[in-house]
Motif scaffolding. Structure first.
Motif, PDB file in Angstrom:
ATOM      1  N   PRO A   1      28.714  28.068 -44.615  1.00 60.10           N
ATOM      2  CA  PRO A   1      28.879  26.722 -44.087  1.00 60.10           C
ATOM      3  C   PRO A   1      30.339  26.432 -43.789  1.00 60.10           C
ATOM      4  CG  PRO A   1      28.597  26.637 -46.463  1.00 60.10           C
ATOM      5  CD  PRO A   1      28.408  28.074 -46.064  1.00 60.10           C
ATOM      6  N   LEU A   2      30.608  25.260 -43.239  1.00 58.75           N
ATOM      7  CA  LEU A   2      31.959  24.951 -42.786  1.00 58.75           C
ATOM      8  C   LEU A   2      32.976  25.061 -43.912  1.00 58.75           C
ATOM      9  CD1 LEU A   2      33.839  23.889 -40.543  1.00 58.75           C
ATOM     10  CD2 LEU A   2      33.216  21.553 -41.264  1.00 58.75           C
ATOM     11  N   CYS A   3      32.721  24.406 -45.050  1.00 58.66           N
ATOM     12  CA  CYS A   3      33.670  24.366 -46.157  1.00 58.66           C
ATOM     13  C   CYS A   3      33.005  23.679 -47.335  1.00 58.66           C
ATOM     14  CB  CYS A   3      34.951  23.637 -45.752  1.00 58.66           C
ATOM     15  SG  CYS A   3      34.647  21.972 -45.115  1.00 58.66           S
ATOM     16  N   CYS A   4      33.772  23.363 -48.366  1.00 51.32           N
ATOM     17  CA  CYS A   4      33.210  22.754 -49.579  1.00 51.32           C
ATOM     18  C   CYS A   4      33.382  21.243 -49.643  1.00 51.32           C
ATOM     19  CB  CYS A   4      33.855  23.378 -50.823  1.00 51.32           C
ATOM     20  SG  CYS A   4      33.438  25.114 -51.106  1.00 51.32           S
ATOM     21  N   THR A   5      34.466  20.711 -49.111  1.00 48.62           N
ATOM     22  CA  THR A   5      34.774  19.288 -49.309  1.00 48.62           C
ATOM     23  C   THR A   5      35.098  18.596 -47.988  1.00 48.62           C
ATOM     24  OG1 THR A   5      37.173  19.585 -49.580  1.00 48.62           O
ATOM     25  CG2 THR A   5      35.782  19.888 -51.546  1.00 48.62           C
ATOM     26  N   GLY A   6      35.054  17.261 -48.027  1.00 48.44           N
ATOM     27  CA  GLY A   6      35.428  16.478 -46.864  1.00 48.44           C
ATOM     28  C   GLY A   6      36.882  16.635 -46.495  1.00 48.44           C
TER      29      GLY A   6
ATOM     30  N   GLU B   1      38.700  19.333 -46.915  1.00 47.66           N
ATOM     31  CA  GLU B   1      38.835  20.618 -46.225  1.00 47.66           C
ATOM     32  C   GLU B   1      38.332  20.509 -44.786  1.00 47.66           C
ATOM     33  OE1 GLU B   1      38.266  23.656 -50.038  1.00 47.66           O
ATOM     34  OE2 GLU B   1      36.571  23.207 -48.714  1.00 47.66           O
ATOM     35  N   ALA B   2      37.229  19.804 -44.588  1.00 47.25           N
ATOM     36  CA  ALA B   2      36.685  19.642 -43.239  1.00 47.25           C
ATOM     37  C   ALA B   2      37.692  18.924 -42.336  1.00 47.25           C
ATOM     38  CB  ALA B   2      35.372  18.865 -43.301  1.00 47.25           C
ATOM     39  N   SER B   3      38.317  17.888 -42.864  1.00 50.23           N
ATOM     40  CA  SER B   3      39.313  17.155 -42.081  1.00 50.23           C
ATOM     41  C   SER B   3      40.486  18.049 -41.699  1.00 50.23           C
ATOM     42  CB  SER B   3      39.805  15.951 -42.886  1.00 50.23           C
ATOM     43  OG  SER B   3      40.804  15.242 -42.189  1.00 50.23           O
TER      44      SER B   3
ATOM     45  N   GLU C   1      32.513  20.291 -34.567  1.00 55.10           N
ATOM     46  CA  GLU C   1      31.735  19.056 -34.688  1.00 55.10           C
ATOM     47  C   GLU C   1      30.296  19.349 -35.099  1.00 55.10           C
ATOM     48  OE1 GLU C   1      35.319  18.333 -32.457  1.00 55.10           O
ATOM     49  OE2 GLU C   1      33.713  19.794 -32.130  1.00 55.10           O
ATOM     50  N   ASP C   2      29.709  20.412 -34.548  1.00 57.52           N
ATOM     51  CA  ASP C   2      28.347  20.796 -34.925  1.00 57.52           C
ATOM     52  C   ASP C   2      28.285  21.151 -36.407  1.00 57.52           C
ATOM     53  OD1 ASP C   2      27.472  20.556 -32.267  1.00 57.52           O
ATOM     54  OD2 ASP C   2      28.017  22.633 -31.820  1.00 57.52           O
TER      55      ASP C   2
END
Length: 338
Positions: free
Chosen positions: A95-100, A102-104, A314-315
């Motif tokens: 998946p993208l990452c673990c936390t918000g 990190e996503a930012s 974004e997806d």
């Protein structure tokens, strides 16, 4: 640029990319990165490429145009950001990452770099999914009302990051993300609300820390479509998955693995008057690993020809938010609004 000079980072799962890159007409394997020196040297010698003990060394070498990142989820953000800031295109495992947070940080790095950042939700690239989406877009099912997926499997990984919920491990958070991603695409809208019930075998109530052995997840999408995901990780039997899409005038019911690991589905249209079965040939796709090879084709076409990114930041962020909401609902027993 006829060939994309490519480095694979992480050689546990990442080694599966190597034979595909070697056969790809528009990719060239130029390097490998792993902290395990024995594994690294073995594969470096086998394929006669450069080897690096860490990503910073590789970046300094300036040998690559792109990287494939296949490391545990907790390392995704740091490594992807380093590579993007070095001007490299990135295909990062899901998946993208673990936390918000990190996503930012990843999102900002993608924007600053202007490079391609594709996340490995490979099933999006499978002939099975592409065919289903064609029926939905063509209106063959009418207006979609319900989507569902049933995954019952036997989890054999009991140690390391794969068994840690905080690291987005386990079959529910590391594997089922593929299929929850598909449900959202079949539904045709972002998730609105989620209610997730799950726990260890024979236990009930909120599940705050453990990865559930079984779960039932109800999903409401912003366009009013309803979805369900039934999950089990202690189910030792064959033919363990099924899915469906129901609309106002038609229905799809399928199996992602039968036959030959490539998938099939039954289609009913025109209020059930038209019926057929669509079967995919495992010799022509990625058997047992739906879309794995095809996602590299999409990555290459996006880098070289500007084609649409099959799974953009974004997806992947939308799936990340969905999984974090599932985690929150499991922990609290509450319905979560996104």
């Amino acid at each position: 640029m006829e060939k994309i000079r490519t480095v694979v980072v992480g050689l546990n799962h990442g080694a599966e990319y190597i034979p595909i890159i070697l056969k790809h007409p528009h990719m060239e394997l130029v390097g490998l990165v792993d902290m395990d020196s024995s594994c690294l040297q073995r594969l470096v010698s086998q394929h006669n490429v450069s080897g690096f003990g860490n990503v910073k060394e590789m970046v300094k070498s300036e040998i690559a145009d792109a990287v494939i990142i296949a490391v545990p989820t907790r390392f995704h953000a740091d490594i992807s950001i380093i590579c993007l800031e070095a001007g490299l295109h990135v295909l990062q495992e899901k998946p993208l990452c673990c936390t918000g947070e990190e996503a930012s940080a990843i999102g900002k790095a993608v924007s600053r770099s202007g490079k391609i950042f594709q996340v490995g939700y490979e099933v999006r690239s499978s002939p099975l999914h592409i065919s289903i989406m064609r029926h939905i877009r063509d209106g063959d099912l009418g207006i979609v009302t319900n989507v569902w997926y049933n995954q019952h499997t036997l989890e054999s990984r009991t140690a390391g990051w794969c068994s840690e919920r905080s690291g987005m491990g386990g079959k529910l958070f590391d594997c089922a993300v593929h299929y929850l991603d598909l449900l959202q695409q079949w539904a045709g809208a972002p998730v609105c609300r989620i209610a997730a019930l799950g726990n260890r075998l024979e236990m009930t109530g909120p599940c705050e820390k453990d990865i559930p052995d079984s779960a039932a997840i109800s999903i409401e999408y912003q366009n009013g479509v309803r979805g369900t995901f039934n999950f089990g990780s202690k189910n030792d039997f064959h033919n363990d998955s099924s899915f469906g899409v129901a609309g106002t005038t038609g229905q799809i019911m399928g199996d992602p693995w039968y036959p030959e690991g490539a998938g099939s589905y039954d289609l009913r249209m025109d209020k059930g008057l038209y019926k057929c079965r669509i079967v995919f040939d495992g010799k022509l796709t990625s058997p047992g690993h739906l879309g794995f090879k095809e996602q590299l084709d999409n990555f290459v076409n996006t880098v070289l020809h500007g084609s649409a990114n099959i799974c953009s930041f974004e997806d992947a962020l939308a799936v990340h938010r969905q999984m974090k909401s599932i985690d929150q609902s499991l922990s609290s027993g509450q319905v979560i609004t996104i």
